[in-house]
Scaffold this active site. Structure first.
Site, PDB file in Angstrom:
ATOM      1  N   ARG A  13     103.631  48.189  86.672  1.00 57.99           N
ATOM      2  CA  ARG A  13     104.038  49.449  87.287  1.00 57.99           C
ATOM      3  C   ARG A  13     103.571  49.442  88.743  1.00 57.99           C
ATOM      4  NH1 ARG A  13     101.256  55.104  87.059  1.00 57.99           N
ATOM      5  NH2 ARG A  13     102.830  56.218  88.241  1.00 57.99           N
ATOM      6  N   HIS A  56     104.192  57.951  94.963  1.00 59.84           N
ATOM      7  CA  HIS A  56     102.795  57.972  94.523  1.00 59.84           C
ATOM      8  C   HIS A  56     101.958  58.409  95.744  1.00 59.84           C
ATOM      9  CE1 HIS A  56      99.890  56.198  91.369  1.00 59.84           C
ATOM     10  NE2 HIS A  56      99.120  56.783  92.284  1.00 59.84           N
ATOM     11  N   ASN A  63     104.581  60.390  90.726  1.00 61.50           N
ATOM     12  CA  ASN A  63     103.317  60.195  90.027  1.00 61.50           C
ATOM     13  C   ASN A  63     102.462  61.441  90.184  1.00 61.50           C
ATOM     14  OD1 ASN A  63     101.222  58.481  88.690  1.00 61.50           O
ATOM     15  ND2 ASN A  63     100.091  59.150  90.496  1.00 61.50           N
ATOM     16  N   TRP A  69      95.054  51.296  84.199  1.00 58.54           N
ATOM     17  CA  TRP A  69      94.795  51.565  85.606  1.00 58.54           C
ATOM     18  C   TRP A  69      93.431  51.001  85.909  1.00 58.54           C
ATOM     19  CZ3 TRP A  69      97.723  52.994  89.553  1.00 58.54           C
ATOM     20  CH2 TRP A  69      97.064  53.143  90.796  1.00 58.54           C
ATOM     21  N   GLU A 110      90.543  54.199  96.206  1.00 56.53           N
ATOM     22  CA  GLU A 110      90.551  55.325  95.270  1.00 56.53           C
ATOM     23  C   GLU A 110      90.535  56.653  96.048  1.00 56.53           C
ATOM     24  OE1 GLU A 110      91.321  55.865  92.296  1.00 56.53           O
ATOM     25  OE2 GLU A 110      90.514  57.876  92.044  1.00 56.53           O
ATOM     26  N   TRP A 111      91.567  56.852  96.854  1.00 59.05           N
ATOM     27  CA  TRP A 111      91.810  58.108  97.550  1.00 59.05           C
ATOM     28  C   TRP A 111      90.549  58.651  98.235  1.00 59.05           C
ATOM     29  CZ3 TRP A 111      96.712  57.645  98.053  1.00 59.05           C
ATOM     30  CH2 TRP A 111      97.483  57.122  97.046  1.00 59.05           C
TER      31      TRP A 111
HETATM   32  O1  IFM Z   1      93.737  55.990  91.394  1.00 59.75           O
HETATM   33  C1  IFM Z   1      94.335  57.075  90.774  1.00 59.75           C
HETATM   34  C2  IFM Z   1      95.838  56.929  90.752  1.00 59.75           C
HETATM   35  O2  IFM Z   1      96.370  56.765  92.024  1.00 59.75           O
HETATM   36  C3  IFM Z   1      96.472  58.147  90.142  1.00 59.75           C
HETATM   37  N1  IFM Z   1      95.879  58.444  88.867  1.00 59.75           N
HETATM   38  C4  IFM Z   1      94.453  58.489  88.767  1.00 59.75           C
HETATM   39  C5  IFM Z   1      93.853  57.223  89.345  1.00 59.75           C
HETATM   40  C6  IFM Z   1      92.328  57.268  89.236  1.00 59.75           C
HETATM   41  O3  IFM Z   1      91.835  58.377  89.914  1.00 59.75           O
END
Ligand code: IFM
Length: 463
Positions: free
Chosen positions: A97, A140, A184, A415, A422-423
């Site tokens: 993905r 995303h 997303n 994931w 990580e944002w």
């Molecule tokens: O890294 C994120 C992802 O971009 C979106 N879902 C949650 C993940 C972990 O925080």
């Protein structure tokens, strides 16, 4: 912050990554894949005509992202994708993905950027050569900054721009994609981006959050028929992050608080998608924040889906705030991850079974994200990540028990393939099953990935 630690047992550390013999996970039809997202791994933010995104802008503002990290280089996947895809196959994953960076493929006037398009065409062609199923997310979180400058998701025009983008991508990539996902986690885009400002674009207003959500969902619903027309053989869906809320006591008030938590996290998105209406309770929780909804919008949003992607990470324990809302009461002595998130696999099972009961038209489900962050280190060339091994085993068992209870779940994506940006937490939090050394860009397969690969090899032999 100190979290309750996880003490690995011998079994979890090194035992087989083997679901029970009667588990649906052994079936060939149940897809096991890995997930990533463009801004979190690609880097190359100034290359080949890519335009700035809201995350370039946001992460450049001091104090918004831990340690001042940005996605400018990330995992340098834009240049290293071939090696990363070799890892995918070495680990025996069957599906991948990825997400497309909108600012890479379209210019301000909505014209295609050929170099950006070619990048994704090359990626998808290679995945197909390798026999992997391709799951592609259109959005995303990396909104082109020029759209944010005109109001972003608060501006209804962004809905139409998104439909144009979906049109371009599905014409260009038709036949290369097995499953399209429009968005997303619209909850994060709307609530974290416009409601509390923790994510880009960093606005904090409840009314903005509900309006942004409405436009995000409308963008999704407007894109679905476009994707169907341009790429009829693929599956079309959307990805929602869902949260389990449990009550701190048996009191009616706390039970109601847990219900409202799930309304805010789950029904806010799933009700309009699957019932064509926003949950009324949402506006009890947030009075006066009703979005502007035009005639026909809810019908557009409720366009039939081929599948629903579910992302699950943790449970939240809540109590009544004495009014119409809830407040979190963190549980003591529970296992947590590097994010501070409680590990609670039962929450995933309970939510899946609950959605199946609540929505008579629930489409087939893919778990499009599940995983955890840990402070992984390379020691003598190896990365031991026992908590992740245990986490993945327990969550896969939860998925299996939901399947046994009758929920139609078709696959699971961990994931993430590799540690990444990580944002708001930058590079500190490591979610990958492959370790990334950001100094050298060296990838090291973690123990969890080795065990997944072993299981998948065994499964291949059996099927
Ligand atoms: O890294 C994120 C992802 O971009 C979106 N879902 C949650 C993940 C972990 O925080």
């Amino acid at each position: 912050m100190a979290y309750d630690t996880f003490a690995p047992s011998q079994d979890l550390n090194s035992g087989p990554f083997s679901p029970a013999a009667d588990s649906a996970l052994w079936r060939k039809q149940f897809l096991l894949g890995a997930a990533t997202a463009s801004y979190q791994i690609e880097g190359a933010v100034h290359e080949d005509g890519r335009l700035p995104s809201i995350w370039d802008t946001f992460s450049a503002i001091p104090g918004k992202v831990l340690a001042g990290d940005t996605g400018a280089v990330a995992c340098d996947h834009y240049h290293r994708w071939e090696g990363d895809f070799d890892l995918l196959t070495a680990l025996n994953f069957e599906a991948y993905r990825l997400s497309i960076a909108w600012p890479r493929v379209m210019d301000e006037a909505g014209r295609p950027n050929q170099k950006g398009l070619d990048f994704y065409k090359r990626l998808l062609a290679r995945l197909k050569e390798k026999g992997l199923k391709t799951f592609v997310t259109l959005y995303h979180w990396d909104l082109p900054q020029h759209l944010e400058d005109r109001g972003g998701w608060l501006n209804r025009d962004t809905v139409y721009r998104f439909a144009d983008y979906a049109d371009l991508m599905s014409r260009e990539l038709a036949g290369q994609v097995d499953a399209w996902m429009t968005l997303n986690e619209p909850w994060c885009s709307a609530y974290l981006g416009y409601g509390n400002g923790h994510h880009a674009p960093g606005l904090a207003n409840g009314r903005f959050a509900t309006q942004a959500m409405h436009h995000l969902l409308l963008a999704h619903g407007s894109a679905i028929p476009v994707l169907r027309a341009n790429d009829p053989a693929s599956q079309k869906g959307i990805v929602a992050n869902v949260g389990r809320g449990t009550a701190n006591s048996a009191s009616a008030e706390d039970q109601r608080a847990a219900h409202l938590f799930e309304v805010q996290h789950n029904a806010w998105i799933l009700d309009p998608l699957l019932k064509g209406a926003y949950p009324e309770d949402l506006f009890e929780l947030w009075p006066g924040t009703e979005p502007l909804v035009l005639d026909g919008d809810l019908k557009t949003i409720a366009a039939p889906l081929d599948f629903l992607g579910i992302n699950y990470y943790f449970r939240t324990n809540v109590e009544s705030d004495g009014g119409h809302g809830f407040t979190e009461v963190p549980l003591e002595g529970v296992e947590r991850t590097q994010m501070g998130w409680e590990v609670h696999p039962d929450g995933l099972r309970d939510l899946l079974i609950g959605f199946d009961k609540t929505y008579s038209n629930l489409p087939p489900i893919y778990i499009t994200e599940n995983g955890m962050a840990s402070d992984d280190k390379v020691v003598e060339g190896h990365v031991d990540d026992p908590q992740r091994i245990s986490f993945l085993k327990r969550h896969l068992a939860a998925v299996d028990s939901a399947i046994k209870a009758g929920v139609d779940i078709r696959g699971y994506f961990v994931w993430s393939l590799m540690d990444n940006f990580e944002w708001a937490f930058g590079y500190e939090r490591r979610f990958g099953v492959v370790h990334v050394d950001y100094e050298t860009q060296k990838r090291t397969v973690k123990r969890s990935a080795e065990l997944i690969a072993k299981f998948l090899a065994e499964r291949r032999l059996r099927n």
